[in-house]
Design an enzyme around this catalytic site. Structure first.
Site, PDB file in Angstrom:
ATOM      1  N   ASP A 125      -2.787   1.828  -2.830  1.00 40.54           N
ATOM      2  CA  ASP A 125      -3.148  -0.225  -3.735  1.00 40.54           C
ATOM      3  C   ASP A 125      -4.751   0.397  -4.262  1.00 40.54           C
ATOM      4  O   ASP A 125      -5.479   0.112  -3.998  1.00 40.54           O
ATOM      5  CB  ASP A 125      -2.685  -0.995  -2.798  1.00 40.54           C
ATOM      6  N   SER A 156       0.927  -1.184   0.252  1.00 38.33           N
ATOM      7  CA  SER A 156       0.160  -0.302  -0.070  1.00 38.33           C
ATOM      8  C   SER A 156       1.385   1.379   0.620  1.00 38.33           C
ATOM      9  O   SER A 156       1.290   1.677  -0.845  1.00 38.33           O
ATOM     10  CB  SER A 156      -0.793   0.132   1.173  1.00 38.33           C
ATOM     11  N   SER A 180       3.102   2.226  15.026  1.00 39.25           N
ATOM     12  CA  SER A 180       2.659   1.978  13.989  1.00 39.25           C
ATOM     13  C   SER A 180       2.582   0.308  13.431  1.00 39.25           C
ATOM     14  O   SER A 180       3.780  -0.228  14.052  1.00 39.25           O
ATOM     15  CB  SER A 180       3.651   3.075  12.536  1.00 39.25           C
ATOM     16  N   ASP A 214      -3.474   6.548  -2.808  1.00 35.63           N
ATOM     17  CA  ASP A 214      -2.788   5.626  -2.424  1.00 35.63           C
ATOM     18  C   ASP A 214      -2.207   5.045  -3.150  1.00 35.63           C
ATOM     19  O   ASP A 214      -2.463   4.412  -3.901  1.00 35.63           O
ATOM     20  CB  ASP A 214      -2.493   5.173  -1.004  1.00 35.63           C
TER      21      ASP A 214
HETATM   22  C1  G16 Z   1      -2.839   0.455   6.490  1.00 34.13           C
HETATM   23  C2  G16 Z   1      -4.289   0.617   7.436  1.00 34.13           C
HETATM   24  C3  G16 Z   1      -5.347   1.497   7.917  1.00 34.13           C
HETATM   25  C4  G16 Z   1      -3.854   2.492   8.440  1.00 34.13           C
HETATM   26  C5  G16 Z   1      -2.807   2.584   7.973  1.00 34.13           C
HETATM   27  C6  G16 Z   1      -1.597   3.827   8.569  1.00 34.13           C
HETATM   28  O1  G16 Z   1      -3.578   1.049   4.991  1.00 34.13           O
HETATM   29  O2  G16 Z   1      -5.329  -0.260   6.469  1.00 34.13           O
HETATM   30  O3  G16 Z   1      -6.268   1.312   8.480  1.00 34.13           O
HETATM   31  O4  G16 Z   1      -4.723   3.420   8.943  1.00 34.13           O
HETATM   32  O5  G16 Z   1      -2.662   1.313   7.535  1.00 34.13           O
HETATM   33  O6  G16 Z   1      -1.924   2.439  10.117  1.00 34.13           O
HETATM   34  P1  G16 Z   1      -0.294   2.410  10.584  1.00 34.13           P
HETATM   35  O7  G16 Z   1      -0.372   3.641  11.341  1.00 34.13           O
HETATM   36  O8  G16 Z   1      -0.827   1.759  11.824  1.00 34.13           O
HETATM   37  O9  G16 Z   1       1.143   2.258   9.541  1.00 34.13           O
HETATM   38  P2  G16 Z   1      -2.390   0.920   3.854  1.00 34.13           P
HETATM   39  O10 G16 Z   1      -3.667   1.684   3.164  1.00 34.13           O
HETATM   40  O11 G16 Z   1      -1.387   0.787   4.243  1.00 34.13           O
HETATM   41  O12 G16 Z   1      -2.781   0.181   3.792  1.00 34.13           O
END
Ligand code: G16
Length: 565
Positions: free
Chosen positions: A292, A75, A527, A290
């Protein structure tokens, strides 16, 4: 008792699994963890994890008797990373009850212990692996070059469960794959063509039902889209010529480096124009997807700098909430007031601690019920599913609207009744719009393409300019930073990530910093997609929000021992 009668896996299956697994050993000394949205790491480290998630997806398919999805993507992460997301039969994220098994599988040190783990699990879950099981996994990948070999590893993982079938859907957006899994399990043809058809038909229906007075006001016009140099821009290009009155200029479709100075995550966190955009775009609606295409944010470019006015997930959510509240008002009378209908659908809104305080205030003033969950659409989605209409969005642009099955069948019946008794009435139009919205917006997961079309349809429905939407409320100044620490898992949080539980003393230190600022708010959390701790701060001025964030970064360093920041 014969061994065969107490085990859920026969001998042939056991040897097959052992043989296949012996070719995929995990890298030494690494611990994998199922994070916010599956596993993510440098692509070179992921072969065994992806192979094992192929096994997991096949087992989940056997257990549920349904098709499962497996998407190879990291992503918003940098190009050299990759990852894997699993879609459950509903199209939503893998059930959280399976995450510990995913963790254990990815960390099993060798083929023997992997097979033992699977044997134990299938017995516990009463999954029968007798060599003739029926299972299907739909596979997809984003545009990362590492996805090609990782997809092969996933296929081998699936094939190691005898009888399981892998169907490769090719390069798709994450939400397209989730949509296909949902469609397949509902008996609808799970093709990309059908996905586009559903989006286009429901989008056109919403345009047909724009109130007369708003039809000529600010209809359509120009939109510039930043595709993050990923899969989303390429897919959106397939739709642009079919979108009636919208002139869509898609940029960053893959010539540059994925997510580098482009994309929704960059635009939302840095609050500057992405590559390929500049003052010449001032005044038009700009959108960033983003890597994906499961997130989107809008932005307005300044005519004399690289700064932008950000229209984030909170404002998209607010626009959706306003529109749905209006439609429900037409259908059953105003929400939260004595209604002229015996049935009052329950509309709810789900956000995270990252939601700008001004958005939450705005939504509450609208009279809506607002709930906070931890970060990760898996949490927001689960909460939103408790409502007749549940709208969830993260500030980073990841979100969707869920319509409950019971509400949809009530709506279908109402629509049928009204089209024979009072076709063309406000009530009838509201049923048509709500049904079309439920088809346009992805019911499985946040989807930048379907979210984009719904925003565009609603702006036209309202007769609003971009500026009018921007001014719906004014965000409190905020700042987000990342801190690299020795071990991010040393931080644990509670209360939807608003309070640090460990290390002891860190929350008190953050509180003392917050107390120095007017309208100060700040939280930290590890994260689940990158090896960092995230810091979010809000205050009454930008300078104050920046200072608060920087001072809390120092505290995190102090309590956790920075590796560098
Ligand atoms: C993923 C999750 C989202 C989250 C993001 C950031 O998004 O699907 O719900 O907000 O990661 O997460 P973190 O702050 O824990 O790094 P994506 O679009 O990267 O798949």
């Amino acid at each position: 008792m014969e061994e065969e009668s107490i085990t859920a896996m026969n001998q042939q299956q056991r040897s097959h699994l052992l043989h296949a697994s012996s070719r995929f050993s995990p890298p030494l000394g690494l611990k994998f963890s199922y994070g916010t949205a599956g596993f993510r790491a440098d692509a070179s480290l992921l072969e065994s994890t992806v192979f094992r998630m192929g096994i997991l997806a096949a087992l989940r398919s056997v257990q549920t008797g349904s098709t499962i999805g497996l998407m190879i993507t990291a992503s918003h992460n940098k190009e050299s990373d990759n990852g894997v997301k699993v879609a459950d039969p509903s199209g939503g994220m893998l059930s959280q009850s399976w995450e510990p098994f995913a963790d254990a599988l990815s960390n099993a040190p060798d083929a023997q212990s992997l097979v033992q783990l699977i044997e134990f699990f299938v017995r516990k879950e009463s999954i029968s692996l007798d060599g003739v099981c029926k299972a299907e996994v739909l596979l997809g990948r984003d545009t990362r070059s590492s996805g090609v070999s990782l997809l092969e590893a996933a296929k081998e993982g699936i094939a190691s469960i005898m009888g399981a079938k892998a169907t490769d859907m090719g390069v798709v957006t994450t939400p397209q794959l989730h949509w296909m899994v949902r469609a397949k399990n509902k008996g609808i043809e799970a093709s990309e063509y059908n996905y586009y058809e559903q989006l286009l038909t429901s989008f056109r229906c919403l345009l047909d039902y724009i109130p007369e007075g708003n039809k000529s006001k600010n209809a359509g016009g120009k939109v510039a889209v930043d595709g993050a140099d990923g899969v989303g821009g390429q897919k959106l290009e397939k739709l642009t010529s079919k979108l009636n009155n919208l002139t869509i200029n898609v940029r960053n479709c893959g010539d540059g480096v994925l997510n580098e100075g482009v994309g929704a995550d960059y635009v939302q966190k840095e609050k500057v124009v992405p590559r390929g955009f500049g003052p010449a775009d001032a005044g038009i609606r700009c959108v960033s997807l983003d890597g994906d295409a499961d997130r989107l944010v809008y932005f307005c470019v300044s005519s004399n700098s690289n700064n932008i006015e950000l229209v984030d997930g909170d404002k998209i959510l607010s626009l959706f909430a306003l529109y749905l509240k209006e439609q429900l008002g037409l259908l059953v009378g105003p929400q939260n007031e004595k209604s002229n209908s015996s049935y009052q659908p329950h509309l709810g809104v789900v956000q995270t601690a990252y939601a700008n305080g001004a958005s939450t205030d705005y939504l509450k003033k609208l009279g809506l019920e607002v709930v906070l969950t931890p970060t990760g659409v898996k949490y927001l989605h689960e909460k939103a599913a408790e409502y007749d209409i549940g709208i969830y969005f993260e500030a980073n642009g990841h979100g969707t609207i869920l319509f409950s099955d019971s509400f949809l069948s009530w709506l279908e019946t109402r629509n049928k009744d009204l089209s024979s008794t009072s076709k063309g009435s406000d009530q009838h139009k509201a049923t048509v719009r709500l049904l079309a919205t439920s088809k346009l917006i992805n019911q499985a997961v946040g989807d930048a393409l379907s979210g984009f079309l719904l925003v565009e349809a609603i702006l036209q429905h309202m007769g609003w300019t971009f500026q009018k939407w921007i001014e719906l409320y004014h965000d409190l100044p905020s700042k987000q930073l990342k801190v690299k620490v020795a071990d991010r898992t040393a931080i644990s949080t509670a209360n939807a990530e608003t309070v640090v539980v460990n290390p002891v003393g860190l929350q008190e230190a953050i509180d003392s910093e917050i107390a120095k600022y007017s309208h100060g708010r700040c939280f930290v959390r590890p994260s689940g997609t990158e090896d960092v701790v995230r810091v979010y701060a809000e205050a009454s001025t930008q300078e104050a929000a920046d200072n608060l964030a920087h001072s809390v970064v120092k505290l995190v360093d102090q309590y956790l021992g920075a590796s560098n920041s």
